[in-house]
Motif scaffolding. Structure first.
Motif, PDB file in Angstrom:
ATOM      1  N   LEU A  54       0.857  -1.218   0.084  1.00  0.00           N
ATOM      2  CA  LEU A  54      -0.226  -0.062  -0.086  1.00  0.00           C
ATOM      3  C   LEU A  54       0.764   1.149   0.140  1.00  0.00           C
ATOM      4  O   LEU A  54       0.630   2.212  -0.762  1.00  0.00           O
ATOM      5  CB  LEU A  54      -0.937   0.130   1.103  1.00  0.00           C
ATOM      6  CG  LEU A  54      -1.966  -1.017   1.270  1.00  0.00           C
ATOM      7  CD1 LEU A  54      -2.688  -1.088   2.514  1.00  0.00           C
ATOM      8  CD2 LEU A  54      -3.009  -0.758  -0.047  1.00  0.00           C
ATOM      9  N   LEU A  55       2.120   1.138   0.795  1.00  0.00           N
ATOM     10  CA  LEU A  55       2.831   2.237   0.711  1.00  0.00           C
ATOM     11  C   LEU A  55       3.696   2.516  -0.430  1.00  0.00           C
ATOM     12  O   LEU A  55       4.199   3.738  -0.589  1.00  0.00           O
ATOM     13  CB  LEU A  55       3.797   2.354   2.121  1.00  0.00           C
ATOM     14  CG  LEU A  55       2.970   2.344   3.305  1.00  0.00           C
ATOM     15  CD1 LEU A  55       4.068   1.969   4.530  1.00  0.00           C
ATOM     16  CD2 LEU A  55       2.392   3.766   3.531  1.00  0.00           C
ATOM     17  N   GLN A  56       3.662   1.731  -1.385  1.00  0.00           N
ATOM     18  CA  GLN A  56       4.040   1.954  -2.705  1.00  0.00           C
ATOM     19  C   GLN A  56       3.522   2.597  -3.947  1.00  0.00           C
ATOM     20  O   GLN A  56       3.804   2.997  -4.656  1.00  0.00           O
ATOM     21  CB  GLN A  56       4.710   0.500  -3.106  1.00  0.00           C
ATOM     22  CG  GLN A  56       5.795  -0.106  -2.555  1.00  0.00           C
ATOM     23  CD  GLN A  56       5.693  -1.769  -2.970  1.00  0.00           C
ATOM     24  OE1 GLN A  56       5.189  -2.069  -3.951  1.00  0.00           O
ATOM     25  NE2 GLN A  56       6.665  -2.505  -2.091  1.00  0.00           N
ATOM     26  N   SER A  57       2.075   2.954  -3.344  1.00  0.00           N
ATOM     27  CA  SER A  57       1.239   3.423  -4.008  1.00  0.00           C
ATOM     28  C   SER A  57       1.617   4.902  -4.654  1.00  0.00           C
ATOM     29  O   SER A  57       2.452   5.748  -4.226  1.00  0.00           O
ATOM     30  CB  SER A  57      -0.158   3.717  -3.294  1.00  0.00           C
ATOM     31  OG  SER A  57      -1.102   4.553  -4.124  1.00  0.00           O
TER      32      SER A  57
ATOM     33  N   LYS B 284      -3.493   7.244   4.330  1.00  0.00           N
ATOM     34  CA  LYS B 284      -4.517   6.498   4.929  1.00  0.00           C
ATOM     35  C   LYS B 284      -4.111   5.170   5.225  1.00  0.00           C
ATOM     36  O   LYS B 284      -4.407   4.688   6.421  1.00  0.00           O
ATOM     37  CB  LYS B 284      -5.714   6.142   4.183  1.00  0.00           C
ATOM     38  CG  LYS B 284      -6.685   7.330   3.888  1.00  0.00           C
ATOM     39  CD  LYS B 284      -7.910   7.178   3.066  1.00  0.00           C
ATOM     40  CE  LYS B 284      -8.917   8.303   3.072  1.00  0.00           C
ATOM     41  NZ  LYS B 284      -9.596   8.422   4.247  1.00  0.00           N
ATOM     42  N   THR B 285      -3.048   4.694   4.728  1.00  0.00           N
ATOM     43  CA  THR B 285      -2.118   3.376   5.424  1.00  0.00           C
ATOM     44  C   THR B 285      -1.699   3.605   6.635  1.00  0.00           C
ATOM     45  O   THR B 285      -1.748   3.163   7.505  1.00  0.00           O
ATOM     46  CB  THR B 285      -1.434   2.946   4.337  1.00  0.00           C
ATOM     47  OG1 THR B 285      -1.992   2.669   3.056  1.00  0.00           O
ATOM     48  CG2 THR B 285      -0.567   1.734   4.829  1.00  0.00           C
ATOM     49  N   HIS B 286      -0.993   4.764   6.592  1.00  0.00           N
ATOM     50  CA  HIS B 286      -0.280   5.393   8.046  1.00  0.00           C
ATOM     51  C   HIS B 286      -0.968   5.479   8.976  1.00  0.00           C
ATOM     52  O   HIS B 286      -0.911   5.203  10.267  1.00  0.00           O
ATOM     53  CB  HIS B 286       0.601   6.503   7.885  1.00  0.00           C
ATOM     54  CG  HIS B 286       1.868   6.284   6.834  1.00  0.00           C
ATOM     55  ND1 HIS B 286       2.907   5.612   7.347  1.00  0.00           N
ATOM     56  CD2 HIS B 286       2.456   7.044   5.766  1.00  0.00           C
ATOM     57  CE1 HIS B 286       3.983   5.646   6.595  1.00  0.00           C
ATOM     58  NE2 HIS B 286       3.689   6.328   5.529  1.00  0.00           N
ATOM     59  N   THR B 287      -2.457   6.283   8.592  1.00  0.00           N
ATOM     60  CA  THR B 287      -3.270   6.598   9.752  1.00  0.00           C
ATOM     61  C   THR B 287      -4.310   5.541  10.277  1.00  0.00           C
ATOM     62  O   THR B 287      -4.433   5.277  11.588  1.00  0.00           O
ATOM     63  CB  THR B 287      -3.951   7.828   9.274  1.00  0.00           C
ATOM     64  OG1 THR B 287      -4.613   7.777   8.211  1.00  0.00           O
ATOM     65  CG2 THR B 287      -2.893   8.916   9.120  1.00  0.00           C
ATOM     66  N   ASP B 288      -4.670   4.914   9.207  1.00  0.00           N
ATOM     67  CA  ASP B 288      -5.871   3.923   9.569  1.00  0.00           C
ATOM     68  C   ASP B 288      -5.341   2.645   9.972  1.00  0.00           C
ATOM     69  O   ASP B 288      -5.969   1.952  10.743  1.00  0.00           O
ATOM     70  CB  ASP B 288      -6.798   3.954   8.220  1.00  0.00           C
ATOM     71  CG  ASP B 288      -7.488   5.361   8.158  1.00  0.00           C
ATOM     72  OD1 ASP B 288      -7.398   6.124   8.957  1.00  0.00           O
ATOM     73  OD2 ASP B 288      -8.247   5.518   6.848  1.00  0.00           O
TER      74      ASP B 288
ATOM     75  N   MET C  83       3.691  13.258  12.852  1.00  0.00           N
ATOM     76  CA  MET C  83       5.186  13.297  12.467  1.00  0.00           C
ATOM     77  C   MET C  83       5.585  12.385  11.356  1.00  0.00           C
ATOM     78  O   MET C  83       6.495  12.770  10.511  1.00  0.00           O
ATOM     79  CB  MET C  83       6.027  13.002  13.717  1.00  0.00           C
ATOM     80  CG  MET C  83       6.075  13.958  14.799  1.00  0.00           C
ATOM     81  SD  MET C  83       7.007  15.534  14.342  1.00  0.00           S
ATOM     82  CE  MET C  83       8.570  14.818  14.350  1.00  0.00           C
ATOM     83  N   VAL C  84       4.670  11.133  11.082  1.00  0.00           N
ATOM     84  CA  VAL C  84       5.045  10.447  10.263  1.00  0.00           C
ATOM     85  C   VAL C  84       4.199  10.536   8.939  1.00  0.00           C
ATOM     86  O   VAL C  84       4.480  10.644   7.749  1.00  0.00           O
ATOM     87  CB  VAL C  84       4.852   8.906  10.487  1.00  0.00           C
ATOM     88  CG1 VAL C  84       4.792   7.714   9.431  1.00  0.00           C
ATOM     89  CG2 VAL C  84       5.593   8.499  11.752  1.00  0.00           C
TER      90      VAL C  84
END
Length: 318
Positions: A20-23, A31-35, A42-43
């Protein structure tokens, strides 16, 4: 059995989140980081900033005209799905900053343009097209707007759900599941602390219709002559516009903290059964030829669907 199946995939795997983070779409990364990863500002600051700088959001804003509408439209609703209404809906889905001046300009245009229609619906009491007005309410509230026009939109959603719910002329005046879900989508954007008793009652009524009176997975909701279930209902799609499927309904139920209700459990099991061995879900974009091309990439569609499915599972297993 349902609880066991859902719990087996309660936490997103590293393989899934890495993918997902490669999107290329900043919203998916944000949303991957938060949800999914529960990471704070910070991130996520870089991805939040990137939403307005790269990908779909700036591409959509580039087509906006000086009056707040979108190029080449024949009205705020047409053509589907690139005119003002649909583009504002997409921008909210893409997590644009609600205070962005150009988004605000579009919201103001819609509030001004539709005010008379809302009043006719409320005073003459046809209350059709709950899907349309629930969607408008959604992005208006995403913009943080609060005036009498917004209050009337909320009234429209509340009264629509409480009657029928959401009877629609396009469903031969039967209660409409799509309209109910979209009306709840709008009401879900109201902060819980600011929900009036009428709003809470409508939310309860809508959830009861979707989960208690009928069955979400079977979609045995009222239709003329016991019509067939729409082919989209059992697909996993993004984006959808006035349409609804099981995944979108679960997204709304998640926002309303209703995933623990007994009627939601078969749908959660259904969703778990569609997860692939690599932890992903396969998605569809049924209107890719009719909406903005910047949303047409098939792998990103899989990412959108996987992001929301994993988020639903995570919340269901809290």
């Amino acid at each position: 059995m349902t609880d066991t199946l859902v719990a087996m995939q309660a936490l997103p795997t590293t393989e899934l989140t890495d993918w997902l983070l490669q999107s290329s779409i900043p919203t998916i990364r944000f949303k991957t980081h938060t949800d999914l990863l529960d990471q704070g500002e910070m991130v996520t600051a870089d991805d939040r900033a990137a939403i307005i700088q790269e990908g779909p959001v700036p591409a959509l804003l580039a087509e906006q005209l000086a009056n707040g509408t979108w190029a080449r439209e024949t009205g705020y609703y047409s053509p589907k799905y690139t005119s003002t209404h649909w583009t504002l809906l997409l921008l909210a889905e893409l997590a644009i900053d609600g205070q962005n001046p150009r988004f605000q300009q579009g919201v103001e245009y819609m509030l001004t343009t539709t005010a008379a229609e809302i009043e006719r619906g409320l005073t003459q009491n046809p209350l059709h097209l709950a899907c349309l007005w629930g969607n408008v309410l959604r992005y208006v509230l995403h913009g943080g707007r609060a005036d009498t026009r917004v209050e009337r939109l909320i009234d429209y959603a509340v009264q629509s759900v409480n009657r029928g719910p959401c009877q629609c002329r396009y469903n031969d005046n039967y209660a409409c599941a799509w309209g109910t879900v979209r009306a709840l989508w709008g009401l879900a954007a109201t902060p819980p602390a600011q929900r009036t008793p009428n709003v809470n009652h409508a939310i309860d009524q809508g959830i009861a219709f979707l989960l208690d009176s009928y069955q979400l997975v079977k979609a045995d909701y009222p239709t003329p002559d016991n019509g067939n279930v729409h082919m989209l209902w059992s697909k996993l799609s993004f984006p959808l516009f006035y349409q609804v499927d099981i995944l979108f309904t679960l997204r709304v139920l998640a926002e309303l903290d209703a995933l623990d209700q007994p009627g939601a459990q078969p749908a959660l099991q259904w969703l778990a059964a569609r997860q692939q061995k690599n932890g992903r879900w396969r998605g569809s974009n049924p209107y890719r030829a009719r909406t903005w091309r910047v949303l047409s990439d098939s792998e990103e569609t899989d990412r959108w669907v996987s992001l929301y499915a994993a988020s639903i599972q995570k919340q269901a297993n809290k």
